[in-house]
Every structure is written in structure tokens, then in C-alpha cells.
Design an enzyme around this catalytic site. Structure first.
Site, PDB file in Angstrom:
ATOM      1  N   THR A  10      55.085  33.140  89.036  1.00 35.91           N
ATOM      2  CA  THR A  10      56.439  32.828  88.577  1.00 35.91           C
ATOM      3  C   THR A  10      57.355  34.052  88.564  1.00 35.91           C
ATOM      4  O   THR A  10      58.535  33.943  88.244  1.00 35.91           O
ATOM      5  CB  THR A  10      56.406  32.224  87.155  1.00 35.91           C
ATOM      6  OG1 THR A  10      55.701  33.143  86.300  1.00 35.91           O
ATOM      7  CG2 THR A  10      55.702  30.881  87.136  1.00 35.91           C
ATOM      8  N   GLY A  11      56.820  35.230  88.908  1.00 35.60           N
ATOM      9  CA  GLY A  11      57.642  36.445  88.934  1.00 35.60           C
ATOM     10  C   GLY A  11      58.356  36.606  90.271  1.00 35.60           C
ATOM     11  O   GLY A  11      58.193  35.794  91.191  1.00 35.60           O
ATOM     12  N   ARG A  35      54.252  28.919  78.576  1.00 35.35           N
ATOM     13  CA  ARG A  35      55.470  29.414  77.921  1.00 35.35           C
ATOM     14  C   ARG A  35      56.230  28.218  77.361  1.00 35.35           C
ATOM     15  O   ARG A  35      56.070  27.105  77.857  1.00 35.35           O
ATOM     16  CB  ARG A  35      56.383  30.130  78.924  1.00 35.35           C
ATOM     17  CG  ARG A  35      55.740  31.281  79.698  1.00 35.35           C
ATOM     18  CD  ARG A  35      55.643  32.547  78.854  1.00 35.35           C
ATOM     19  NE  ARG A  35      55.206  33.697  79.636  1.00 35.35           N
ATOM     20  CZ  ARG A  35      54.021  34.285  79.497  1.00 35.35           C
ATOM     21  NH1 ARG A  35      53.153  33.826  78.636  1.00 35.35           N
ATOM     22  NH2 ARG A  35      53.709  35.346  80.220  1.00 35.35           N
ATOM     23  N   ASP A  58      45.776  32.760  81.684  1.00 36.43           N
ATOM     24  CA  ASP A  58      46.376  33.989  81.159  1.00 36.43           C
ATOM     25  C   ASP A  58      45.469  35.168  81.510  1.00 36.43           C
ATOM     26  O   ASP A  58      44.231  35.034  81.475  1.00 36.43           O
ATOM     27  CB  ASP A  58      46.517  33.881  79.629  1.00 36.43           C
ATOM     28  CG  ASP A  58      47.440  34.947  79.077  1.00 36.43           C
ATOM     29  OD1 ASP A  58      48.589  34.608  78.736  1.00 36.43           O
ATOM     30  OD2 ASP A  58      47.030  36.126  79.012  1.00 36.43           O
ATOM     31  N   MET A  59      46.084  36.288  81.826  1.00 38.27           N
ATOM     32  CA  MET A  59      45.308  37.473  82.234  1.00 38.27           C
ATOM     33  C   MET A  59      44.375  37.979  81.142  1.00 38.27           C
ATOM     34  O   MET A  59      43.427  38.705  81.422  1.00 38.27           O
ATOM     35  CB  MET A  59      46.255  38.610  82.643  1.00 38.27           C
ATOM     36  CG  MET A  59      47.059  38.343  83.894  1.00 38.27           C
ATOM     37  SD  MET A  59      46.060  37.806  85.291  1.00 38.27           S
ATOM     38  CE  MET A  59      45.102  39.266  85.619  1.00 38.27           C
ATOM     39  N   ALA A  82      51.719  40.826  85.203  1.00 35.99           N
ATOM     40  CA  ALA A  82      51.779  42.021  84.354  1.00 35.99           C
ATOM     41  C   ALA A  82      52.901  41.871  83.346  1.00 35.99           C
ATOM     42  O   ALA A  82      53.847  41.105  83.567  1.00 35.99           O
ATOM     43  CB  ALA A  82      52.041  43.264  85.203  1.00 35.99           C
ATOM     44  N   THR A 125      51.765  50.748  91.242  1.00 38.34           N
ATOM     45  CA  THR A 125      53.181  51.098  91.147  1.00 38.34           C
ATOM     46  C   THR A 125      53.460  52.592  91.245  1.00 38.34           C
ATOM     47  O   THR A 125      52.642  53.416  90.814  1.00 38.34           O
ATOM     48  CB  THR A 125      53.745  50.584  89.802  1.00 38.34           C
ATOM     49  OG1 THR A 125      55.025  51.192  89.577  1.00 38.34           O
ATOM     50  CG2 THR A 125      52.861  50.942  88.626  1.00 38.34           C
ATOM     51  N   GLU A 127      55.366  54.003  89.336  1.00 37.93           N
ATOM     52  CA  GLU A 127      55.437  54.509  87.950  1.00 37.93           C
ATOM     53  C   GLU A 127      54.222  55.384  87.626  1.00 37.93           C
ATOM     54  O   GLU A 127      54.266  56.202  86.712  1.00 37.93           O
ATOM     55  CB  GLU A 127      55.474  53.342  86.964  1.00 37.93           C
ATOM     56  CG  GLU A 127      56.849  52.868  86.598  1.00 37.93           C
ATOM     57  CD  GLU A 127      57.644  53.837  85.742  1.00 37.93           C
ATOM     58  OE1 GLU A 127      57.142  54.265  84.688  1.00 37.93           O
ATOM     59  OE2 GLU A 127      58.762  54.179  86.139  1.00 37.93           O
ATOM     60  N   TYR A 149      53.361  51.524  80.151  1.00 38.72           N
ATOM     61  CA  TYR A 149      53.214  50.685  81.360  1.00 38.72           C
ATOM     62  C   TYR A 149      52.543  51.481  82.472  1.00 38.72           C
ATOM     63  O   TYR A 149      51.580  51.008  83.111  1.00 38.72           O
ATOM     64  CB  TYR A 149      54.595  50.184  81.809  1.00 38.72           C
ATOM     65  CG  TYR A 149      54.613  49.569  83.190  1.00 38.72           C
ATOM     66  CD1 TYR A 149      54.177  48.269  83.416  1.00 38.72           C
ATOM     67  CD2 TYR A 149      55.092  50.302  84.297  1.00 38.72           C
ATOM     68  CE1 TYR A 149      54.202  47.703  84.693  1.00 38.72           C
ATOM     69  CE2 TYR A 149      55.119  49.750  85.564  1.00 38.72           C
ATOM     70  CZ  TYR A 149      54.673  48.457  85.761  1.00 38.72           C
ATOM     71  OH  TYR A 149      54.699  47.903  87.020  1.00 38.72           O
ATOM     72  N   LYS A 153      48.958  50.697  84.214  1.00 35.33           N
ATOM     73  CA  LYS A 153      48.843  50.465  85.660  1.00 35.33           C
ATOM     74  C   LYS A 153      47.879  51.457  86.299  1.00 35.33           C
ATOM     75  O   LYS A 153      47.192  51.127  87.278  1.00 35.33           O
ATOM     76  CB  LYS A 153      50.224  50.577  86.318  1.00 35.33           C
ATOM     77  CG  LYS A 153      51.061  49.316  86.195  1.00 35.33           C
ATOM     78  CD  LYS A 153      50.557  48.217  87.139  1.00 35.33           C
ATOM     79  CE  LYS A 153      51.431  46.976  87.055  1.00 35.33           C
ATOM     80  NZ  LYS A 153      50.909  45.851  87.849  1.00 35.33           N
ATOM     81  N   ARG A 184      65.199  39.182  91.008  1.00 26.88           N
ATOM     82  CA  ARG A 184      64.800  40.224  90.066  1.00 26.88           C
ATOM     83  C   ARG A 184      65.163  39.793  88.643  1.00 26.88           C
ATOM     84  O   ARG A 184      66.236  39.204  88.411  1.00 26.88           O
ATOM     85  CB  ARG A 184      65.553  41.507  90.440  1.00 26.88           C
ATOM     86  CG  ARG A 184      65.128  42.761  89.717  1.00 26.88           C
ATOM     87  CD  ARG A 184      63.685  43.074  89.886  1.00 26.88           C
ATOM     88  NE  ARG A 184      63.431  44.504  89.957  1.00 26.88           N
ATOM     89  CZ  ARG A 184      62.303  45.063  89.543  1.00 26.88           C
ATOM     90  NH1 ARG A 184      61.337  44.326  89.018  1.00 26.88           N
ATOM     91  NH2 ARG A 184      62.112  46.360  89.677  1.00 26.88           N
TER      92      ARG A 184
END
Ligand code: NAP
Ligand code: G4F
Length: 326
Positions: A10-11, A35, A58-59, A82, A125, A127, A149, A153, A184
Site C-alpha cells: 500500500t506504500g 488499519r 503485519d511485519m 517499514a 536505504t 539513510e 530509522y 535499516k 509519495r
């Protein structure tokens, strides 16, 4: 026909990857977290909501991941789920660690127990480079994450490498630099800007509050980047790849592109609000995608200018539609 399971369907990336895999002839399954509000708007936007099969899970719940792999009979699993917003990772660091970090071990364990021949993609990522140790970051650049985050990751990245080396799983880690699109989330800076520009242009707002506009990012188009994910799983051997454009731009200059497109001056509307500063900032990211170009034959196709214009136009269209509906 190959079956694929996408966590995070869904992202933003989940929607574009679904579209890509459907085009490639896959049967696409997606893990959907429970949700209280509708999370299908992106799949709807691409017109593929009814072409994918959704499985609740769910993760943080390995039993639900085992169930999803069993139902989907997937030969490829793309782990995109995530808690992905850097800012939130300081207010919910434990949740971020559990979903974004340990969640990766949950799905890898499910694969190891059920069928270690399943190919696995991990959404890593830029990041993880955080406080950059080299001016251009490649697969060999040391990591130095700067947020809960980024730390979560980095765990996800190394557990992916570890399962590859320990259990011979075809597990690849895509180290993707920032990628954006009309899908986004509104909390990320590009979409926050393009949405605000559209509202200002249509007379619905008169300011845009931002944090550190001197930060630099290597921004690409999500539609281009999901193709690289798929390409990684088509290789004979699993590996890690940086996916980036090789260009970096300040938030300020990205804003200018957006405001210029509707003939407005960003300086007349942007207000710096310390509320949006982060406890520790990633000042600059710039990726070196040479390995992906050489081995995957992947190249970004969309310029930052075209991307931002696409996003502003999409936000203008969306708001006008809402206005017509009343
Ligand atoms: P996104 O739009 O924030 O999507 C995140 C997805 O994860 C959503 O589908 C969300 O479901 C799902 N999710 C969150 N918590 C979950 C849980 N506990 N169990 C199951 N699903 C859960 O992120 P994105 O931009 O598409 O990014 C995809 C992945 O790539 C993420 O892992 C992100 O960290 C990583 N990444 C993104 C970028 C980028 O620039 N976009 C760059 C590098 C890496 P709901 O819709 O129900 O919330
Ligand atoms: O758009 P951002 O929130 O993205 P950030 O933090 O780079 O993270 C995104 O990209 C990562 C890849 O490098 C992904 F892993 C991650 O999941 C996510 O998709 O912020 C970009 C920059 C930051 O330096 C931030 O401080 O923009 C700066 N910024 C300035 N004002 C702002 C704002 N960011 C946000 N979200 N909101 C502001 O008002």
C-alpha cells in the site's frame, strides 16, 4: 506464471512495483496491515486495486508472514514494509526498530523455514550512509546512520547479507536513494512542497513551512527505481546495489523548480520553521549507481525537473477534482 509477495504494497513503491510485476506477467500478492482507514488509494490511483490479491498481516507478527508466504506460493518476496519516515523514528524509535529492523528477520525466518529457494529483496536505504564517509556513496562506502530509522535499516541490511551468507538464500539489498512520485506520502519534503505549491497557486494557502532547506538529496522517480528491485531478483547471484541518479540538489533548489513551474517565487512563500529541524541531520547524499548500470543495465530515466513538474501537476489535478466534488 510466477507469484510474487510484496510487503508494503500500500506504500509508494509497493504500488509502482505491483504495476511493474503485473506488466511482467506475475500474479501479485500483497501483505496489508490492518488499519482503521483506507490505505488502497495508491493502488486505486494506478487502477490496479482489483488486479492484486491482498493478505492481512503485519511485519511484527511472524505467523502472519508465514501464512502470507504459504497462501501466495511466492517465488519472489519484496520486503518494502517499514516505518519509513525518518522524523517519526525519533518519536517512535522502538516501533521503528521492531517494524523496520526486526521485521526483516521475521520475513527472512519465514522464508528459511518454509522454502529457502524463495528470492528475497530488502528495501535498504541511503539513510544508512547518514554522516557520509565519502563524497559519493557506493556499495563500498562505510555506513554511519544518523536516525533510529537509519539504524534499524542498517540492521535490516546486515541481516539480509547474513541470511545470504549463512543459508545461501538469494537475498539482495537495494540501497536506494530518495525516490519520489505523485504517490509519495505528504510528510516527505518533495510532496509537502508540491502539494503546498498547488494549494498556493489555487489560492487555498499562502505559506509553506519547512526545516533545513540546505539539506541535499539525490532524488529520482519511484517508477524507475522499482524496476531495479525486480532486476536484482532476476540475476543469477544475489548482491547489493546502490540505486541513485548521481546528482544532488538542495531542498531549496527543489522548491524553486516547483514554484517556478507555476510562475511563483519560492522566496515569497517559504518560511523556515525550526519545528521541522531534526535532532541529527543527514546533510547531503549523493549516490554512485555505476554497479547497477554495469551489472543490472539499470539507468534512471526521469530528471528531477520532470519529476517535480509531474508531482506539481498531479497535485493541481487532485485539488481541482476535490474542489469540483465540493
Ligand atoms: P511508504 O510509502 O511509507 O510505505 C511503507 C509501507 O509499509 C506501507 O504499505 C505501510 O502500510 C507498510 N507498513 C508499515 N508498517 C507495517 C507493518 N507493521 N506491517 C506491515 N506493513 C507495514 O514507503 P515507500 O516510500 O514506498 O518505501 C518502500 C520501502 O523502501 C520502505 O521500506 C522504505 O523505508 C524504503 N526506502 C524508501 C526510499 C524512498 O525514497 N521512498 C528510499 C530508500 C528506501 P500502511 O499503508 O498500512 O501504512
Ligand atoms: O523528504 P524527507 O523527509 O526524506 P529523508 O529524510 O531523506 O528520507 C527519505 O529518503 C530515505 C532515503 O535516503 C528513505 F530511506 C526514507 O524512508 C525516506 O523515504 O527529507 C529530506 C530532507 C531532510 O534533510 C529534511 O531535514 O528534507 C529536509 N527537510 C526540510 N524541511 C524536510 C522539511 N523534510 C520534511 N519531511 N519536512 C520538512 O518540512
Amino acid at each position: 506464471m510466477k507469484n510474487a509477495l510484496i510487503t508494503g504494497i500500500t506504500g509508494q513503491d509497493g504500488a509502482y512495483l505491483s504495476q511493474h510485476l503485473l506488466k511482467e506477467g506475475y500474479k501479485v500478492y500483497g501483505l496489508i496491515a490492518r488499519r482503521s482507514t483506507d490505505t488502497l488509494w495508491r493502488l486505486n490511483y494506478l487502477g490496479i486495486e482489483n488486479e492484486v490479491e491482498l493478505i492481512e498481516g503485519d511485519m511484527t507478527d511472524i505467523s502472519s508472514l508465514i501464512r502470507a508466504i504459504k497462501i501466495s506460493k511466492a517465488s519472489e518476496v519484496y520486503n518494502l514494509a517499514a516505518q519509513s519516515f525518518v522524523g517519526t523514528s525519533w518519536s517512535q524509535p522502538i516501533l521503528t526498530a521492531e517494524v523496520t529492523g526486526v521485521g526483516v528477520t521475521n520475513i527472512l525466518e519465514a522464508i528459511r523455514l518454509l522454502d529457502p529457494s524463495i528470492k528475497f529483496y530488502q528495501a535498504s536505504t541511503s539513510e544508512m550512509f547518514g554522516l557520509i564517509q565519502e563524497s559519493m556513496q557506493s556499495e563500498n562506502t562505510p555506513f554511519y546512520p544518523r536516525s533510529p530509522y537509519g539504524v534499524a535499516k542498517l540492521y535490516g541490511h546486515w541481516i539480509t547479507v547474513n541470511y545470504r551468507e549463512s543459508f545461501n538464500i538469494h537475498a539482495s539489498s537495494g540501497i536506494l536513494f530518495n525516490h519520489e512520485s505523485p504517490l509519495r506520502g505528504i510528510e516527505f519534503v518533495t510532496r509537502k512542497v508540491t502539494d503546498a505549491v498547488a494549494k498556493i497557486k489555487l489560492g487555498l494557502s499562502d505559506e509553506l513551512r519547512l526545516g533545513n532547506i540546505d539539506a541535499k538529496r539525490d532524488w529520482g522517480f519511484a517508477g524507475d527505481y522499482v524496476e531495479a528491485m525486480w532486476m536484482m531478483l532476476q540475476q543469477d547471484k544475489p548482491d547489493d546495489y546502490v540505486i541513485a541518479t548521481g546528482k544532488t540538489t538542495t531542498v531549496r533548489d527543489m522548491c524553486k523548480i516547483a514554484f517556478d513551474h507555476v510562475n511563483l517565487n519560492y522566496d515569497d512563500y517559504v518560511i523556515i520553521d525550526p519545528k521541522f529541524y531534526r535532532p541529527a541531520e543527514v546533510d547531503v547524499l549523493l549516490g554512485n549507481p555505476t554497479k547497477a548500470k554495469e551489472k543490472l543495465k539499470w539507468e534512471p530515466k526521469t530528471s528531477l525537473e520532470d519529476l517535480i513538474i509531474m508531482m506539481v501537476d498531479a497535485d493541481l489535478g487532485r485539488i481541482k477534482k476535490q474542489q469540483q466534488r465540493g
